[in-house]
Scaffold this motif. Sequence first.
Motif, PDB file in Angstrom:
ATOM      1  N   ALA A  60       0.828  -1.211   0.000  1.00  0.00           N
ATOM      2  CA  ALA A  60       0.000   0.000   0.000  1.00  0.00           C
ATOM      3  C   ALA A  60       0.858   1.256   0.000  1.00  0.00           C
ATOM      4  N   ASN A  61       1.957   1.234   0.723  1.00  0.00           N
ATOM      5  CA  ASN A  61       2.820   2.415   0.753  1.00  0.00           C
ATOM      6  C   ASN A  61       3.558   2.623  -0.569  1.00  0.00           C
ATOM      7  N   LEU A  62       3.883   1.548  -1.265  1.00  0.00           N
ATOM      8  CA  LEU A  62       4.427   1.703  -2.618  1.00  0.00           C
ATOM      9  C   LEU A  62       3.393   2.350  -3.534  1.00  0.00           C
ATOM     10  N   LEU A  63       2.164   1.847  -3.497  1.00  0.00           N
ATOM     11  CA  LEU A  63       1.128   2.369  -4.388  1.00  0.00           C
ATOM     12  C   LEU A  63       0.776   3.814  -4.047  1.00  0.00           C
ATOM     13  N   ARG A  64       0.816   4.172  -2.784  1.00  0.00           N
ATOM     14  CA  ARG A  64       0.629   5.576  -2.402  1.00  0.00           C
ATOM     15  C   ARG A  64       1.721   6.448  -3.023  1.00  0.00           C
ATOM     16  N   THR A  65       2.908   5.926  -3.095  1.00  0.00           N
ATOM     17  CA  THR A  65       4.020   6.674  -3.696  1.00  0.00           C
ATOM     18  C   THR A  65       3.798   6.867  -5.187  1.00  0.00           C
ATOM     19  N   LEU A  66       3.394   5.799  -5.873  1.00  0.00           N
ATOM     20  CA  LEU A  66       3.126   5.909  -7.305  1.00  0.00           C
ATOM     21  C   LEU A  66       1.962   6.857  -7.571  1.00  0.00           C
ATOM     22  N   ALA A  67       0.935   6.788  -6.727  1.00  0.00           N
ATOM     23  CA  ALA A  67      -0.203   7.692  -6.885  1.00  0.00           C
ATOM     24  C   ALA A  67       0.223   9.145  -6.665  1.00  0.00           C
ATOM     25  N   ALA A  68       1.123   9.381  -5.717  1.00  0.00           N
ATOM     26  CA  ALA A  68       1.621  10.736  -5.487  1.00  0.00           C
ATOM     27  C   ALA A  68       2.343  11.266  -6.713  1.00  0.00           C
ATOM     28  N   GLY A  69       2.924  10.332  -7.492  1.00  0.00           N
ATOM     29  CA  GLY A  69       3.604  10.724  -8.716  1.00  0.00           C
ATOM     30  C   GLY A  69       2.677  10.904  -9.901  1.00  0.00           C
ATOM     31  N   GLY A  70       1.363  10.697  -9.703  1.00  0.00           N
ATOM     32  CA  GLY A  70       0.392  10.949 -10.755  1.00  0.00           C
ATOM     33  C   GLY A  70      -0.211   9.724 -11.392  1.00  0.00           C
ATOM     34  N   ASP A  72      -2.520   6.397 -12.120  1.00  0.00           N
ATOM     35  CA  ASP A  72      -3.801   5.766 -11.837  1.00  0.00           C
ATOM     36  C   ASP A  72      -3.532   4.269 -11.715  1.00  0.00           C
ATOM     37  N   ILE A  73      -3.946   3.668 -10.600  1.00  0.00           N
ATOM     38  CA  ILE A  73      -3.496   2.321 -10.281  1.00  0.00           C
ATOM     39  C   ILE A  73      -4.660   1.375 -10.074  1.00  0.00           C
ATOM     40  N   ALA A  74      -4.525   0.166 -10.635  1.00  0.00           N
ATOM     41  CA  ALA A  74      -5.434  -0.940 -10.351  1.00  0.00           C
ATOM     42  C   ALA A  74      -4.601  -2.110  -9.841  1.00  0.00           C
ATOM     43  N   LEU A  75      -5.030  -2.702  -8.744  1.00  0.00           N
ATOM     44  CA  LEU A  75      -4.247  -3.737  -8.064  1.00  0.00           C
ATOM     45  C   LEU A  75      -5.043  -5.026  -7.939  1.00  0.00           C
ATOM     46  N   ALA A  76      -4.396  -6.142  -8.328  1.00  0.00           N
ATOM     47  CA  ALA A  76      -4.928  -7.480  -8.062  1.00  0.00           C
ATOM     48  C   ALA A  76      -3.946  -8.208  -7.151  1.00  0.00           C
ATOM     49  N   ALA A  77      -4.448  -9.161  -6.380  1.00  0.00           N
ATOM     50  CA  ALA A  77      -3.590  -9.911  -5.477  1.00  0.00           C
ATOM     51  C   ALA A  77      -2.760 -10.928  -6.245  1.00  0.00           C
ATOM     52  N   SER A  78      -1.510 -11.102  -5.814  1.00  0.00           N
ATOM     53  CA  SER A  78      -0.658 -12.114  -6.436  1.00  0.00           C
ATOM     54  C   SER A  78      -0.706 -13.437  -5.681  1.00  0.00           C
ATOM     55  N   ASN A  79      -1.422 -13.480  -4.563  1.00  0.00           N
ATOM     56  CA  ASN A  79      -1.550 -14.719  -3.796  1.00  0.00           C
ATOM     57  C   ASN A  79      -2.851 -14.639  -2.996  1.00  0.00           C
ATOM     58  N   PRO A  80      -3.739 -15.608  -3.145  1.00  0.00           N
ATOM     59  CA  PRO A  80      -5.033 -15.540  -2.449  1.00  0.00           C
ATOM     60  C   PRO A  80      -4.919 -15.504  -0.931  1.00  0.00           C
ATOM     61  N   MET A  81      -3.818 -16.026  -0.385  1.00  0.00           N
ATOM     62  CA  MET A  81      -3.713 -16.117   1.068  1.00  0.00           C
ATOM     63  C   MET A  81      -2.998 -14.937   1.699  1.00  0.00           C
ATOM     64  N   SER A  82      -2.389 -14.073   0.909  1.00  0.00           N
ATOM     65  CA  SER A  82      -1.592 -12.992   1.489  1.00  0.00           C
ATOM     66  C   SER A  82      -2.358 -11.688   1.624  1.00  0.00           C
ATOM     67  N   THR A  83      -3.562 -11.617   1.082  1.00  0.00           N
ATOM     68  CA  THR A  83      -4.315 -10.364   1.094  1.00  0.00           C
ATOM     69  C   THR A  83      -4.748  -9.986   2.507  1.00  0.00           C
ATOM     70  N   GLN A  84      -4.466  -8.752   2.892  1.00  0.00           N
ATOM     71  CA  GLN A  84      -4.979  -8.182   4.135  1.00  0.00           C
ATOM     72  C   GLN A  84      -6.248  -7.414   3.767  1.00  0.00           C
ATOM     73  N   ASP A  85      -7.393  -7.915   4.166  1.00  0.00           N
ATOM     74  CA  ASP A  85      -8.652  -7.305   3.749  1.00  0.00           C
ATOM     75  C   ASP A  85      -8.794  -5.867   4.224  1.00  0.00           C
ATOM     76  N   ASP A  86      -8.229  -5.558   5.390  1.00  0.00           N
ATOM     77  CA  ASP A  86      -8.323  -4.177   5.857  1.00  0.00           C
ATOM     78  C   ASP A  86      -7.445  -3.249   5.017  1.00  0.00           C
ATOM     79  N   THR A  87      -6.290  -3.747   4.595  1.00  0.00           N
ATOM     80  CA  THR A  87      -5.435  -2.947   3.714  1.00  0.00           C
ATOM     81  C   THR A  87      -6.106  -2.720   2.365  1.00  0.00           C
ATOM     82  N   ALA A  88      -6.720  -3.767   1.831  1.00  0.00           N
ATOM     83  CA  ALA A  88      -7.429  -3.626   0.554  1.00  0.00           C
ATOM     84  C   ALA A  88      -8.519  -2.565   0.659  1.00  0.00           C
ATOM     85  N   ALA A  89      -9.274  -2.589   1.760  1.00  0.00           N
ATOM     86  CA  ALA A  89     -10.335  -1.596   1.950  1.00  0.00           C
ATOM     87  C   ALA A  89      -9.760  -0.190   2.059  1.00  0.00           C
TER      88      ALA A  89
END
Length: 420
Positions: A60-70, A72-89
């Motif tokens: 999330a902090n990487l994507l915040r950095t890319l968003a700060a640079g302008g 537009d981001i779409a993210l899919a999970a690379s592993n079904p078990m590693s997703t933090q649902d609160d982070t996704a929200a």
Amino acid sequence: MAPLEYDVADLGLAAAGVRRVEWAERAMPALRRVRERFAAERPLDGLRVAACMHVTAETANLLRTLAAGGADIALAASNPMSTQDDTAAALVAEYGVEVFARAGMDPATYDRNLAAVLERRPHLLLDDGCDLVNIAHLERPELIEEAFGGCEQTTTGVIRLRRMSAEGALKLPMVAVNDTATKRMFDNRYGTGQSTIDGILRATNAMLAGRTVVVAGFGHCGSGLAERARGMGARVVVTEVDPVKALDAVMQGFTVLPMEQAARVGDVLVTVTGNRDVIRAEHIAALKDGAVLANSGHFDVEIDLAALESLAVEVRREVRPHTDEYVLADGRRVVLLAEGRLVNLGAAEGHPAAVMDMSFSGQALTVAWLARNRGTLEPGVHEVPADIDTEVARLELDALGVGIDALTPGQQDYLNSWRP
């Protein structure tokens, strides 16, 4: 502005996700400095980025950095078990990222989410295992016309990309951000070493001191894992197919055995090779009663799960969280962690944020470099420019308050000359 599209478990978890993301940010000072620079310079204005990554607070902090640079981001999970649902929200509700990820999603949902991020017709692909690149080339070749490059952050993904390139199938310039010195040292060696042990201990509450831990693979990740296991008092056995790496393990004081022999003595066996069928039926048949199997390679193919299922006469699911027990015909029990997926993310939280600070700082700077060099790079696998890796190390040292020496003019002249 059009409303965000997303597929997450519960937007009501966003506040908890923000707290998690902000906690991780405390340990990511280098990335924070890159974000400040991006916010001022906007190097990614107007660019669409599709990412397939672990949906964690660090990501999330990487994507915040890319968003700060302008971006537009779409993210899919690379592993079904590693997703933090609160982070996704939090990424959707607070940080404006389109996220398609739910913890524990089935394979069909996983594939559907990968397709969803590619529907954004991205200019840049940020991959973790080469899934996005693979789909774009095999199923959506029209996307290659708009995309102009991307990054791959795993050993497994880089192996795939190099094979594609060797066969002339890779149509994009892809940067192997996995292969930088800082990532190999911190992410692969220290990060994987610590987080894999963390996942095993959380899942089993086992004592490693005095036990025999078998580490399959002695690359950057495996060597770090072997070091950490030895540091906790375990007897460590290494298995390898590469003579040079096997010799390195021997010279570092580890016992090296073929898996056929290692399987007979191991209490905990961990695969970390990037290859498939490392622990097969013949090895499972030789395991001690109560042996624990775990995987820290990217895909769940390193342990032959079909063979394990076929050899078992009973499967006891979730004897502990992320822990399944298989009972063999003679009564021996085999314990499988995190369904054979990445144990450090399936049973724990992945690498510490301080580790990912360097990996993601390098990735963010590489994305900006790709944007600056749009249209000038040939299809194939590219290395991260050396000055980016050096800059990441300097940012981290500066954040830690560590000073180093600088070459004097005389020393520079000496290194740049062959004359006496």
